[in-house]
Write a protein that holds these residues in place. Structure first.
Motif, PDB file in Angstrom:
ATOM      1  N   THR A   1       0.847  -1.199   0.000  1.00 53.66           N
ATOM      2  CA  THR A   1       0.000   0.000   0.000  1.00 53.66           C
ATOM      3  C   THR A   1       0.881   1.248   0.000  1.00 53.66           C
ATOM      4  O   THR A   1       1.004   1.955   0.983  1.00 53.66           O
ATOM      5  CB  THR A   1      -0.956   0.005   1.214  1.00 53.66           C
TER       6      THR A   1
ATOM      7  N   VAL B   1       1.778  -9.304   7.869  1.00 51.46           N
ATOM      8  CA  VAL B   1       1.708  -7.853   7.767  1.00 51.46           C
ATOM      9  C   VAL B   1       3.087  -7.284   8.075  1.00 51.46           C
ATOM     10  O   VAL B   1       3.620  -7.481   9.173  1.00 51.46           O
ATOM     11  CB  VAL B   1       0.664  -7.253   8.721  1.00 51.46           C
TER      12      VAL B   1
ATOM     13  N   THR C   1       2.480  -2.464   4.506  1.00 49.25           N
ATOM     14  CA  THR C   1       2.041  -1.093   4.705  1.00 49.25           C
ATOM     15  C   THR C   1       3.265  -0.179   4.681  1.00 49.25           C
ATOM     16  O   THR C   1       4.399  -0.631   4.853  1.00 49.25           O
ATOM     17  CB  THR C   1       1.305  -0.935   6.038  1.00 49.25           C
TER      18      THR C   1
ATOM     19  N   SER D   1       4.544   3.235   6.489  1.00 48.68           N
ATOM     20  CA  SER D   1       4.395   4.342   7.440  1.00 48.68           C
ATOM     21  C   SER D   1       5.542   5.323   7.219  1.00 48.68           C
ATOM     22  O   SER D   1       5.794   5.729   6.093  1.00 48.68           O
ATOM     23  CB  SER D   1       4.312   3.818   8.880  1.00 48.68           C
TER      24      SER D   1
ATOM     25  N   SER E   1      -1.209  -1.317  11.309  1.00 44.43           N
ATOM     26  CA  SER E   1      -0.370  -2.472  10.986  1.00 44.43           C
ATOM     27  C   SER E   1      -0.212  -3.386  12.192  1.00 44.43           C
ATOM     28  O   SER E   1      -0.329  -4.624  12.079  1.00 44.43           O
ATOM     29  CB  SER E   1       1.010  -2.011  10.502  1.00 44.43           C
TER      30      SER E   1
ATOM     31  N   ILE F   1      -1.162   4.521  10.394  1.00 47.91           N
ATOM     32  CA  ILE F   1      -0.768   3.328   9.636  1.00 47.91           C
ATOM     33  C   ILE F   1       0.067   2.390  10.505  1.00 47.91           C
ATOM     34  O   ILE F   1      -0.071   1.160  10.434  1.00 47.91           O
ATOM     35  CB  ILE F   1      -0.006   3.719   8.356  1.00 47.91           C
TER      36      ILE F   1
ATOM     37  N   GLU G   1       5.500  -3.778   7.931  1.00 58.03           N
ATOM     38  CA  GLU G   1       5.443  -2.312   7.886  1.00 58.03           C
ATOM     39  C   GLU G   1       6.791  -1.751   7.438  1.00 58.03           C
ATOM     40  O   GLU G   1       7.807  -1.965   8.093  1.00 58.03           O
ATOM     41  CB  GLU G   1       5.080  -1.766   9.264  1.00 58.03           C
TER      42      GLU G   1
ATOM     43  N   PRO H   1      -5.132   2.996   2.077  1.00 56.29           N
ATOM     44  CA  PRO H   1      -4.675   1.659   2.465  1.00 56.29           C
ATOM     45  C   PRO H   1      -5.785   0.783   3.049  1.00 56.29           C
ATOM     46  O   PRO H   1      -5.835  -0.418   2.782  1.00 56.29           O
ATOM     47  CB  PRO H   1      -3.593   1.950   3.512  1.00 56.29           C
TER      48      PRO H   1
ATOM     49  N   LYS I   1       0.617   8.678   9.245  1.00 55.35           N
ATOM     50  CA  LYS I   1       1.590   7.598   9.306  1.00 55.35           C
ATOM     51  C   LYS I   1       1.603   6.932  10.682  1.00 55.35           C
ATOM     52  O   LYS I   1       1.853   5.721  10.796  1.00 55.35           O
ATOM     53  CB  LYS I   1       2.973   8.115   8.930  1.00 55.35           C
TER      54      LYS I   1
ATOM     55  N   ILE J   1      -6.772  -2.760   1.373  1.00 55.68           N
ATOM     56  CA  ILE J   1      -6.749  -4.022   2.112  1.00 55.68           C
ATOM     57  C   ILE J   1      -8.126  -4.685   2.067  1.00 55.68           C
ATOM     58  O   ILE J   1      -8.240  -5.898   1.872  1.00 55.68           O
ATOM     59  CB  ILE J   1      -6.284  -3.782   3.560  1.00 55.68           C
TER      60      ILE J   1
ATOM     61  N   ILE K   1       0.822  -8.408   3.261  1.00 52.19           N
ATOM     62  CA  ILE K   1       0.413  -7.008   3.109  1.00 52.19           C
ATOM     63  C   ILE K   1       1.563  -6.174   3.630  1.00 52.19           C
ATOM     64  O   ILE K   1       1.950  -6.308   4.797  1.00 52.19           O
ATOM     65  CB  ILE K   1      -0.862  -6.697   3.903  1.00 52.19           C
TER      66      ILE K   1
END
Length: 254
Positions: A84, A177, A136, A138, A163, A159, A179, A115, A156, A119, A134
């Motif tokens: 994302t 997940v 993410t 930030s 996450s 996010i 980050e 995002p 952020k 998702i 996934i």
């Protein structure tokens, strides 16, 4: 996240970190699909990098996300990684609402709702894959604020906590997940940032990110060495000094 053998969709990757990461991941043996709003940039990427596929998407538009998701999943049923990447950064003055409200709404729509909607559009498919991720995105500014970009900092931070939270919820699935937490990088995110001495060179950043993904396949957070100054100020006990240093050093941060 395995470094190769994936099918990866990266919306918001027609330039900057997104495009550089897409090219590096493609070179590592992944099928990569780049997403973006501008048809001309997508056409240029397709011409210059024929191994990269492209899909038009505006992550601030729910209908565009839904349409792009259907297109991507129809063409690439083996998709197992969503990054994302899309995000915007705006300088804001919060003394008067007319100076920041529209900017703040735009930043939150793109950086947080974007995002979340992405998702939502892909999670059922990803849960059906034997190994999915996934990623993410930030920022170091999720942990240390840059004074001139309040909404970006807040987006952020959101996010980061999103996450952390969905990682817990998805622990009973095949979906990991991860980050990504960039420092300031030499991109066009803010005016002048591409030439900022404070910012990390783009090539060096992406090289270090790919090395971390390769050496730490089970990592929850991807942190280049340079972002740790911002990421761990509170834990080290020097948070106030980190905030002062960041805001005195350069107005261009990510």
């Amino acid at each position: 996240m395995n470094i190769s053998g994936n099918t990866i969709f990266i919306p918001g990757s027609t330039s900057g970190i997104g495009l550089a990461l897409a090219l590096e991941l493609q070179a590592k043996g992944n099928k990569v699909i780049v997403g973006g709003r501008r048809a001309d940039l997508l056409e240029q990427i397709a011409t210059e990098h024929p191994a990269i596929d492209t899909v038009q998407i505006d992550t601030a538009d729910p209908a565009s996300i839904d349409a792009a998701a259907k297109e991507v999943l129809a063409k690439y049923p083996d998709l197992n990684v969503l990054v994302t990447m899309a995000g915007i950064m705006r300088i804001e003055d919060w003394h008067q609402p007319e100076s920041f409200l529209a900017s703040a709404e735009s930043v939150i729509t793109t950086n947080v709702l974007g995002p979340i909607r992405l998702i939502a559009a892909f999670i059922e498919h990803l849960r059906g894959q034997p190994d999915a991720t996934i990623m993410t995105v930030s920022s170091g500014l999720a942990f240390t604020p840059l004074k001139i970009t309040p909404s970006y900092n807040a987006s952020k931070a959101a996010i980061h906590m999103l996450s952390e939270s969905i990682r817990l919820q998805l622990a009973d699935t095949t979906v990991k997940v991860v980050e990504l937490e960039p420092p300031s990088v030499r991109t066009s995110l803010l005016p002048g940032q591409e030439s900022s001495e404070f910012a990390m060179p783009l090539d060096a950043f992406v090289t270090e990110v790919v090395e971390l993904l390769e050496s730490q396949p089970d990592a929850k957070e991807i942190q280049v060495e340079r972002v740790k100054f911002l990421r761990y100020g509170e834990a080290r006990g020097d948070y106030d000094q980190v905030v002062a240093t960041l805001n005195a050093a350069d107005p261009h941060g990510k």
